[in-house]
Scaffold this motif. Structure first.
Motif, short mmCIF file in Angstrom:
data_model
loop_
_atom_site.label_atom_id
_atom_site.label_comp_id
_atom_site.label_asym_id
_atom_site.label_seq_id
_atom_site.Cartn_x
_atom_site.Cartn_y
_atom_site.Cartn_z
N THR A 7 3.35 8.13 5.14
CA THR A 7 2.47 8.94 5.97
C THR A 7 1.04 8.45 5.90
OG1 THR A 7 3.90 10.86 5.54
CG2 THR A 7 1.72 11.30 6.46
N ALA A 8 0.58 8.13 4.68
CA ALA A 8 -0.79 7.63 4.51
C ALA A 8 -0.98 6.31 5.24
CB ALA A 8 -1.11 7.48 3.03
N LEU A 9 0.02 5.43 5.18
CA LEU A 9 -0.08 4.16 5.87
C LEU A 9 -0.16 4.37 7.39
CD1 LEU A 9 -0.06 1.07 5.74
CD2 LEU A 9 2.45 1.16 5.83
N THR A 10 0.61 5.30 7.90
CA THR A 10 0.56 5.62 9.33
C THR A 10 -0.83 6.11 9.72
OG1 THR A 10 2.92 6.19 9.38
CG2 THR A 10 1.54 7.10 11.14
N TYR A 11 -1.39 6.99 8.90
CA TYR A 11 -2.74 7.52 9.17
C TYR A 11 -3.77 6.40 9.18
CZ TYR A 11 -6.80 10.63 8.74
OH TYR A 11 -7.99 11.28 8.94
N ALA A 12 -3.58 5.42 8.32
CA ALA A 12 -4.54 4.32 8.20
C ALA A 12 -4.38 3.26 9.27
CB ALA A 12 -4.42 3.68 6.81
N ARG A 13 -3.29 3.31 10.05
CA ARG A 13 -3.04 2.27 11.03
C ARG A 13 -3.26 2.71 12.48
NH1 ARG A 13 2.32 -0.87 10.79
NH2 ARG A 13 1.06 -2.19 12.13
N CYS A 14 -3.21 4.00 12.73
CA CYS A 14 -3.29 4.47 14.11
C CYS A 14 -4.68 4.20 14.70
CB CYS A 14 -2.98 5.96 14.17
SG CYS A 14 -2.88 6.60 15.85
N MET A 51 0.83 -1.21 0.00
CA MET A 51 0.00 0.00 0.00
C MET A 51 0.86 1.25 0.00
SD MET A 51 -2.86 1.54 -0.11
CE MET A 51 -4.12 0.29 0.14
N GLN A 52 1.91 1.23 0.79
CA GLN A 52 2.82 2.38 0.82
C GLN A 52 3.43 2.62 -0.56
OE1 GLN A 52 5.65 2.44 4.09
NE2 GLN A 52 7.21 3.44 2.83
N ALA A 53 3.90 1.55 -1.20
CA ALA A 53 4.52 1.68 -2.52
C ALA A 53 3.49 2.09 -3.57
CB ALA A 53 5.18 0.36 -2.91
N LEU A 54 2.27 1.58 -3.45
CA LEU A 54 1.22 1.93 -4.41
C LEU A 54 0.91 3.42 -4.36
CD1 LEU A 54 -1.02 1.34 -6.43
CD2 LEU A 54 -2.46 0.59 -4.53
N ILE A 55 0.77 3.96 -3.17
CA ILE A 55 0.48 5.39 -3.03
C ILE A 55 1.63 6.22 -3.58
CG2 ILE A 55 0.15 7.23 -1.33
CD1 ILE A 55 -1.45 5.19 0.35
N ASP A 56 2.86 5.79 -3.31
CA ASP A 56 4.01 6.52 -3.86
C ASP A 56 4.04 6.44 -5.38
OD1 ASP A 56 5.04 7.41 -1.43
OD2 ASP A 56 6.29 5.63 -1.14
N SER A 57 3.60 5.31 -5.95
CA SER A 57 3.67 5.12 -7.40
C SER A 57 2.72 6.04 -8.15
CB SER A 57 3.38 3.66 -7.76
OG SER A 57 2.01 3.35 -7.62
#
Length: 411
Positions: free
Chosen positions: A226-233, A187-193
């Motif tokens: 950052t998006a992954l962090t927001y989605a996990r907290c 997911m992190q790599a997808l958002i960056d892509s």
């Protein structure tokens, strides 16, 4: 009598003996031979050029075939997309008919064979109406699978993707057509892509015990980490896992907006190439491209959003294990609206809904405290406001019980 024309004197067109000598002289023979060689050379060049062009086309076709086969092999990882899973999924025309897809976010890492379903979202996609619905399923939801009581995310460990699809089908009364899972790293790599996402972070993120990145609330552009962090907290919020599920739907909405409305359509196959390294799904390249093209231009703020009507407290403990229980009657009513393509008007936190509209736009305009305290505002439903079956009166609403933080940690 008709006068006949005299026969043409053919001998008049014949060159004289001297002229014949000039035409068929040794010099002219050399010139004719050179012209013949030029014609043969021209024919040879054209033949070679044709062979080269055909060779290039054949090579390109072969390369395209190899690319396609490679992409399909990655997307349809046979360890996940098994024959048993395909038998459970139902066929649909992705460009014309509404269909359900089960989306899983996992905590798997490269090289790991065992991992857990951290995020479970049932999505309904309607390509003709350019409408989508995202329903989060709490990962601790109690289900019965093959005669055994377990949390729904444990089905993934017990029976893989097939078990997850069967469990969600049974729980929500639907028939799922497609399955997709992505790991945290994926997911992190997808958002960056796709160049990151634009999102209104409704809540601060500050949980150094579990997460490395801090986030300040507000409209911002997030990279993948950052998006992954927001989605996990979840630990720092009053309604815990329900806030995390809202954030996950926000991130999916922002990602959809980036791909459908802000992404260069000419780069779609490059995106598919990137997806193949991050995503595992039964969907083919054609399915993905057809769905993206059909949904392009959709109003992402209008994506319907809810979680299952559910609760967790001391009464939902079984043999010392904490579960989330669903309100079965209310879930059935909500899914009937979802199946009809309407606003689910479902809850976005623990407990029951108050019958309000429920969209990604609503999530973007309310904080975790708003939802936990019952002060969240919502947009006006345009297609279902007079639906008498909505039970929006006070006896339909029930205050959440428990604090939402009593779930097992899956970090």
């Amino acid at each position: 009598m008709f006068n006949k024309k005299p026969l043409a004197d053919t001998t008049a067109r014949r060159p004289s003996t001297g002229a014949q000598a000039k035409i068929y002289s040794r010099d002219n023979v050399a010139r004719y031979s050179e012209r013949a060689r030029q014609r043969r050379r021209s024919h040879t060049i054209r033949h070679v050029a044709l062979i080269v062009v055909l060779g290039v086309l054949l090579s390109a076709t072969t390369a395209a075939g190899l690319w396609f086969a490679t992409i399909m092999g990655k997307l349809g990882d046979s360890n996940v997309i098994t024959d048993n899973l395909r038998r459970v999924l139902v066929d649909t025309d992705e460009a014309k008919d509404p269909f359900y897809v089960l989306l899983l976010g996992t905590d798997g890492r490269p090289g790991e064979d065992t991992y857990r379903a951290d995020s479970i979202i049932l999505a309904r996609i309607d390509p003709t109406q350019k409408q989508a619905t995202l329903i989060s399923v709490p990962r601790d939801t109690k289900v019965e699978y093959k005669g055994e009581t377990m949390k729904i995310n444990a089905c993934h460990t017990v029976g893989g993707a097939e078990a997850m699809v069967e469990a969600v089908n049974e729980l929500c009364g639907v028939q799922i057509s497609h399955y997709a899972e992505v790991s945290f790293d994926g997911m992190q790599a997808l958002i960056d892509s796709v160049g990151g996402i634009d999102i209104n972070a409704t809540d601060d993120v500050d949980d150094p015990e579990h997460l490395d990145i801090k986030i300040t609330a507000g409209q911002q552009h997030m990279d993948g980490a950052t998006a992954l962090t927001y989605a996990r907290c979840r630990y720092t919020y009053a309604d815990g896992d329900y806030t995390r599920m809202r954030h996950q739907r926000q991130v999916l909405g922002a990602l959809a907006n980036q791909i459908l409305n802000n992404f260069d359509a000419t780069k779609i196959f490059g995106l598919v190439n990137s997806l193949s390294d991050m995503l595992v799904t039964d969907m083919s390249v054609q399915d993905i491209v057809a769905t993206v093209n059909a949904m392009r231009g959709m109003d992402v703020d209008g994506i319907y959003s809810a979680n299952l009507p559910s609760y967790a407290d001391d009464s939902t403990m079984i043999d010392g294990v904490s579960y989330v229980f669903v309100y079965e009657d209310e879930l059935k009513e909500m899914m009937e609206r979802v199946d009809a393509g309407k606003d689910p008007k479902g809850p976005n936190t623990m407990g029951l809904s108050d019958g309000s509209s429920s969209t990604i736009g609503d999530l973007n305009n309310n904080t975790s405290d708003d939802y936990a305290n019952g002060t969240a505002t919502s947009s006006v439903s345009s297609d279902d406001s007079d639906d008498s079956s909505d039970s929006s009166d006070s006896d339909y609403y029930e205050e959440p019980t428990g604090d939402g933080n009593g779930y097992e940690a899956n970090y």
